[in-house]
Motif scaffolding. Sequence first.
Motif, PDB file in Angstrom:
ATOM      1  N   GLU A 168      93.394  11.410  16.827  1.00 28.40           N
ATOM      2  CA  GLU A 168      92.566  11.132  18.005  1.00 28.40           C
ATOM      3  C   GLU A 168      91.590   9.997  17.685  1.00 28.40           C
ATOM      4  O   GLU A 168      91.695   9.363  16.638  1.00 28.40           O
ATOM      5  CB  GLU A 168      91.845  12.397  18.470  1.00 28.40           C
ATOM      6  CG  GLU A 168      91.282  13.274  17.384  1.00 28.40           C
ATOM      7  CD  GLU A 168      90.136  12.638  16.654  1.00 28.40           C
ATOM      8  OE1 GLU A 168      89.152  12.263  17.316  1.00 28.40           O
ATOM      9  OE2 GLU A 168      90.198  12.532  15.429  1.00 28.40           O
ATOM     10  N   LEU A 169      90.650   9.755  18.565  1.00 27.80           N
ATOM     11  CA  LEU A 169      89.803   8.577  18.482  1.00 27.80           C
ATOM     12  C   LEU A 169      89.014   8.513  17.171  1.00 27.80           C
ATOM     13  O   LEU A 169      88.991   7.472  16.495  1.00 27.80           O
ATOM     14  CB  LEU A 169      88.853   8.539  19.684  1.00 27.80           C
ATOM     15  CG  LEU A 169      87.845   7.388  19.725  1.00 27.80           C
ATOM     16  CD1 LEU A 169      88.555   6.034  19.656  1.00 27.80           C
ATOM     17  CD2 LEU A 169      86.993   7.479  20.989  1.00 27.80           C
ATOM     18  N   THR A 170      88.360   9.591  16.806  1.00 30.08           N
ATOM     19  CA  THR A 170      87.553   9.577  15.582  1.00 30.08           C
ATOM     20  C   THR A 170      88.426   9.328  14.357  1.00 30.08           C
ATOM     21  O   THR A 170      88.038   8.580  13.451  1.00 30.08           O
ATOM     22  CB  THR A 170      86.795  10.909  15.427  1.00 30.08           C
ATOM     23  OG1 THR A 170      85.925  11.089  16.553  1.00 30.08           O
ATOM     24  CG2 THR A 170      85.964  10.914  14.153  1.00 30.08           C
ATOM     25  N   ARG A 171      89.605   9.951  14.326  1.00 34.46           N
ATOM     26  CA  ARG A 171      90.508   9.763  13.190  1.00 34.46           C
ATOM     27  C   ARG A 171      90.985   8.317  13.087  1.00 34.46           C
ATOM     28  O   ARG A 171      91.100   7.765  11.986  1.00 34.46           O
ATOM     29  CB  ARG A 171      91.702  10.706  13.328  1.00 34.46           C
ATOM     30  CG  ARG A 171      92.671  10.644  12.157  1.00 34.46           C
ATOM     31  CD  ARG A 171      91.985  11.009  10.862  1.00 34.46           C
ATOM     32  NE  ARG A 171      92.896  10.951   9.740  1.00 34.46           N
ATOM     33  CZ  ARG A 171      92.519  10.941   8.469  1.00 34.46           C
ATOM     34  NH1 ARG A 171      91.224  10.986   8.171  1.00 34.46           N
ATOM     35  NH2 ARG A 171      93.397  10.894   7.508  1.00 34.46           N
ATOM     36  N   VAL A 172      91.256   7.687  14.218  1.00 35.40           N
ATOM     37  CA  VAL A 172      91.661   6.277  14.211  1.00 35.40           C
ATOM     38  C   VAL A 172      90.534   5.417  13.660  1.00 35.40           C
ATOM     39  O   VAL A 172      90.759   4.534  12.819  1.00 35.40           O
ATOM     40  CB  VAL A 172      92.052   5.809  15.630  1.00 35.40           C
ATOM     41  CG1 VAL A 172      92.291   4.297  15.655  1.00 35.40           C
ATOM     42  CG2 VAL A 172      93.306   6.533  16.104  1.00 35.40           C
ATOM     43  N   ALA A 173      89.306   5.674  14.119  1.00 36.62           N
ATOM     44  CA  ALA A 173      88.160   4.909  13.632  1.00 36.62           C
ATOM     45  C   ALA A 173      87.975   5.110  12.126  1.00 36.62           C
ATOM     46  O   ALA A 173      87.683   4.152  11.395  1.00 36.62           O
ATOM     47  CB  ALA A 173      86.897   5.327  14.382  1.00 36.62           C
ATOM     48  N   GLN A 174      88.172   6.333  11.651  1.00 37.52           N
ATOM     49  CA  GLN A 174      88.064   6.595  10.212  1.00 37.52           C
ATOM     50  C   GLN A 174      89.105   5.805   9.425  1.00 37.52           C
ATOM     51  O   GLN A 174      88.816   5.256   8.360  1.00 37.52           O
ATOM     52  CB  GLN A 174      88.243   8.092   9.937  1.00 37.52           C
ATOM     53  CG  GLN A 174      87.053   8.937  10.323  1.00 37.52           C
ATOM     54  CD  GLN A 174      87.320  10.422  10.088  1.00 37.52           C
ATOM     55  OE1 GLN A 174      88.467  10.880  10.147  1.00 37.52           O
ATOM     56  NE2 GLN A 174      86.266  11.169   9.817  1.00 37.52           N
TER      57      GLN A 174
END
Length: 217
Positions: A168-174
């Motif tokens: 999801e979004l946070t994982r992509v940013a990480q």
Amino acid sequence: MSVQDWLTAIPFLLRGLGVTLYVSLAGTLVGCAIGLLIAVTRWTGLPLLVVLAKVYVSFFRGVPLLVQMLLFYNFLPFVGIDLSAPASAIGALGLVGGAYIAEILRGSLAAIPSGQIEAARAFGYDPVTIWQTILLPQMVRIAMPSITSEFILLVKASSLISVVGLTELTRVAQGFAASTFRPMEFYLAAAALYLVTNLAVAAGGRAIERKFSRGVA
């Protein structure tokens, strides 16, 4: 960072946002169904059903979402239920959302004057008709602001669904922060996407509330 780096990252961030919205919306819908079932169960006044409903609400409100998600994802295979990662995430969010929405609907139901129910019974309305024509429309109208807030909370809580394998979004940013060594830029980008999304959800919720208000007027 170069423009080319951002052009590469943006599609992945938007895809992660899509996963976030899909899981959050589906979890909210599941939570609404569970919450309505719990509210109806408690309204019946049957002692065993009321106790079971209270235990459910207490458990899912009292245990952290991350622990619930890990239990949900790892326990079900032991009982022969093998769900996909999206289904596990939606189920976990739906169960915890259902506990909070059940309390929201219980409060909304309590705000409806009891005289309306007594009058309907006096006119011979059966319980199903009372729910369909009197209780449910008013309960939804009263609960809509709080349900919108719950959806926003689930959008933010969905940052935990990466523990079951969803990107999801946070994982992509990480991932981009780790590969480029530019955490500030990517976490700020994720924060901006969350903020814009939740502002849009809040605006949509207010529009629905106004529509309900016009209908009542």
